[in-house]
Design a protein around this motif. Structure first.
Motif, short mmCIF file in Angstrom:
data_model
loop_
_atom_site.label_atom_id
_atom_site.label_comp_id
_atom_site.label_asym_id
_atom_site.label_seq_id
_atom_site.Cartn_x
_atom_site.Cartn_y
_atom_site.Cartn_z
N GLY A 1 0.79 -1.22 0.00
CA GLY A 1 0.00 0.00 0.00
C GLY A 1 0.83 1.27 0.00
N LEU A 2 2.16 1.13 0.08
CA LEU A 2 3.04 2.30 0.16
C LEU A 2 3.87 2.50 -1.11
N LEU A 3 3.65 1.65 -2.11
CA LEU A 3 4.50 1.70 -3.31
C LEU A 3 4.57 3.09 -3.96
N PRO A 4 3.44 3.74 -4.23
CA PRO A 4 3.55 5.05 -4.89
C PRO A 4 4.35 6.06 -4.07
N SER B 1 -2.74 -0.32 -5.45
CA SER B 1 -2.93 1.13 -5.26
C SER B 1 -2.93 1.87 -6.60
N PRO B 2 -1.90 1.71 -7.45
CA PRO B 2 -1.97 2.39 -8.75
C PRO B 2 -3.09 1.87 -9.64
N THR B 3 -3.46 0.59 -9.49
CA THR B 3 -4.55 0.04 -10.30
C THR B 3 -5.87 0.71 -9.96
N LEU B 4 -6.15 0.86 -8.68
CA LEU B 4 -7.40 1.51 -8.26
C LEU B 4 -7.45 2.96 -8.74
N THR C 1 -5.65 4.38 -11.41
CA THR C 1 -5.61 4.58 -12.87
C THR C 1 -6.70 3.83 -13.62
N VAL C 2 -7.06 2.65 -13.17
CA VAL C 2 -8.09 1.86 -13.86
C VAL C 2 -9.49 2.25 -13.40
N SER C 3 -9.67 2.36 -12.07
CA SER C 3 -11.01 2.63 -11.54
C SER C 3 -11.28 4.10 -11.29
N GLY C 4 -10.26 4.94 -11.39
CA GLY C 4 -10.46 6.36 -11.17
C GLY C 4 -10.77 6.73 -9.74
N GLY D 1 6.09 -6.59 -11.31
CA GLY D 1 6.87 -5.38 -11.55
C GLY D 1 7.37 -5.30 -12.98
N LEU D 2 7.83 -6.43 -13.50
CA LEU D 2 8.31 -6.46 -14.89
C LEU D 2 7.19 -6.16 -15.87
N VAL D 3 6.01 -6.77 -15.62
CA VAL D 3 4.87 -6.53 -16.52
C VAL D 3 4.38 -5.10 -16.40
N ALA D 4 4.32 -4.58 -15.17
CA ALA D 4 3.84 -3.21 -14.96
C ALA D 4 4.75 -2.19 -15.64
N ASP D 5 6.06 -2.42 -15.59
CA ASP D 5 7.00 -1.47 -16.19
C ASP D 5 7.08 -1.58 -17.71
N ASN D 6 6.89 -2.81 -18.23
CA ASN D 6 7.12 -3.02 -19.66
C ASN D 6 5.86 -3.22 -20.49
N VAL D 7 4.74 -3.49 -19.84
CA VAL D 7 3.48 -3.67 -20.59
C VAL D 7 2.47 -2.63 -20.10
N ALA D 8 1.71 -3.00 -19.08
CA ALA D 8 0.72 -2.09 -18.51
C ALA D 8 0.20 -2.69 -17.22
N LEU D 9 -0.47 -1.86 -16.40
CA LEU D 9 -1.06 -2.38 -15.16
C LEU D 9 -2.11 -3.43 -15.45
N SER D 10 -2.84 -3.28 -16.55
CA SER D 10 -3.85 -4.29 -16.90
C SER D 10 -3.19 -5.63 -17.21
N GLY D 11 -1.92 -5.60 -17.60
CA GLY D 11 -1.22 -6.84 -17.90
C GLY D 11 -1.00 -7.69 -16.66
N VAL D 12 -0.75 -7.06 -15.49
CA VAL D 12 -0.54 -7.84 -14.27
C VAL D 12 -1.84 -8.53 -13.86
N LEU D 13 -2.97 -7.91 -14.15
CA LEU D 13 -4.26 -8.53 -13.85
C LEU D 13 -4.48 -9.75 -14.74
N ALA D 14 -4.13 -9.63 -16.01
CA ALA D 14 -4.34 -10.72 -16.95
C ALA D 14 -3.47 -11.94 -16.61
N VAL D 15 -2.19 -11.70 -16.34
CA VAL D 15 -1.29 -12.81 -16.03
C VAL D 15 -1.67 -13.43 -14.69
N GLY D 16 -2.05 -12.60 -13.72
CA GLY D 16 -2.50 -13.13 -12.44
C GLY D 16 -3.72 -14.02 -12.61
N ALA D 17 -4.65 -13.62 -13.47
CA ALA D 17 -5.84 -14.43 -13.73
C ALA D 17 -5.48 -15.77 -14.35
N LEU D 18 -4.49 -15.78 -15.22
CA LEU D 18 -4.06 -17.03 -15.84
C LEU D 18 -3.52 -18.00 -14.79
#
Length: 380
Positions: free
Chosen positions: A28-31, A227-230, A232-235, A348-365
């Motif tokens: 919760g402190l990353l940003p 935290s950044p997902t909520l 940037t994605v959810s506003g 972290g690798l996906v967030a930096d090189n793809v997008a935050l939505s990418g971490v959700l997709a790989v996590g779901a897999l």
């Protein structure tokens, strides 16, 4: 039985709460940390990766290394190490020093868990061991669902350094309680390192460990960046993230009790249900969670599902290895921490090189693969 023994069990549970909270505190402190120390949020995720990796190695090795040392002395030393590490985190002038402090946190977490798992047997009579064990594990369950929102709220009210100071102060109070309540606990027997890999020969234990790895890595791949997902994605406004994560924690506690009851009836169905719920949440978050209402609803469902993970997979492990619970639990603890580390690292690798939505997709897999692995298991 003396009341002091039950108070000692409670003190150990509080210690597990503090240690697991320290491990997940940076989520919760990353940003705030990233902005303060001038690193990317993906790089800041290493604060979760490093202690997870270290703990996954420490958990199986420390019991072998300490040999015949009094377990009480070792446990107290590990809590002292945690307190010192949090002090170093709070004063870190740069990210390298912060990572060094997180390395020390990993040693304390892995070592403490390796020993705490078997404490109930030595503190209470045999008939009370299940209840005492559930109390000890309850500290970790509460930390898994409350540690992140608590740290986020403290960071919002003060700053991220204060959050580390507060948890370190809690560690000092727990240290005093352990000093007063824990009796001497000389080593009963030498721990054999080969007992851990031997558990992989049990196909049901093997499936349980695989389920742990997939569920925990999939969750932390996405949740490390919640935290950044909520935002940037959810506003969702940054000030609302802390209270929402507290709601996540409350939902997680409810999920823990629901999963515990379900696991007692049908453990395989319970694990599959949890993995399906996590998959649905992560896969649909970029679509359903594109506004504050949808994001909040999915976050609460996420907490409900993940809150049931520790109790369900631990029940699976205990049922699969009734004659080797310590070895199987140590193996599962090692994999749990490894999954936290690798999940956060990959996220972290996906967030930096793809997008935050990418971490959700790989996590779901990954959580989806859990359903398939458990479905194919032949016994419980």
């Amino acid at each position: 039985m003396p009341l002091t023994r039950w108070l000692a069990v409670v003190a150990v549970a509080l210690a597990t709460f503090a240690l697991v909270t320290v491990e997940s505190l940076p989520v919760g402190l990353l940003p705030a940390v990233a902005g303060s120390l001038d690193v990317s949020e993906g790089t800041a995720g290493l604060m979760v990766t490093v202690p997870g990796l270290v703990a996954s190695v420490t958990a199986p090795l420390l019991p072998v290394a300490i040999r015949h040392l009094d377990r009480r002395v070792v446990l107290l030393g590990l809590v002292v190490l945690m307190v010192l590490a949090n002090g170093l985190s709070a004063m870190a002038p740069n990210f390298a020093v912060l990572l060094a402090s997180r390395f020390l946190v990993g040693v304390s977490i892995g070592g403490f868990w390796a020993l705490a798992a078997g404490l109930a047997v030595r503190l209470v009579p045999e008939r009370s061991v299940p209840r005492a064990t559930s109390i000890v594990f309850g500290g970790a369950t509460a930390a898994n669902v409350l540690g992140v929102p608590a740290g986020t709220l403290i960071g919002d009210l003060a700053d991220w350094r204060t959050a580390f100071v507060v948890v370190g102060a809690l560690g000092l109070l727990i240290l005093v309680a352990l000093l007063a309540l824990l009796p001497p606990m000389p080593a009963s027997q030498a721990v054999r390192l080969r007992a851990l890999p031997e558990q992989f020969r049990n196909p049901v234990v093997r499936t349980g460990v695989i389920a742990t790895f997939l569920l925990v890595s999939g969750h932390f791949m996405a949740f490390t960046f919640i935290s950044p997902t909520l935002r940037t994605v959810s506003g969702i406004d940054e000030a609302a993230v802390g209270p929402l994560l507290l709601g996540f924690g409350v939902a997680g506690i409810i999920g823990n009790f629901l999963a515990g009851a379900a696991a007692g009836r049908d453990i395989r169905t319970a694990v599959i249900t949890i993995s399906v719920l996590l998959t649905l949440v992560l896969a649909t978050f970029p679509i359903v969670g594109r506004d504050p209402i949808g994001g909040t609803a999915l976050l609460l469902l996420w907490g409900l599902a993940f809150g049931g993970v520790p109790v369900s997979v631990q029940t699976w492990i205990l049922k699969a290895a009734p004659d080797a619970t310590e070895a199987a639990t140590a193996l599962n603890t090692s994999v749990f921490n490894l999954a936290i580390a690798l999940g956060a690292l990959a996220g972290g690798l996906v967030a930096d090189n793809v997008a935050l939505s990418g971490v959700l997709a790989v996590g779901a897999l990954l959580t989806l693969l859990t359903s398939l692995a458990v479905w194919r298991a032949r016994g419980d």
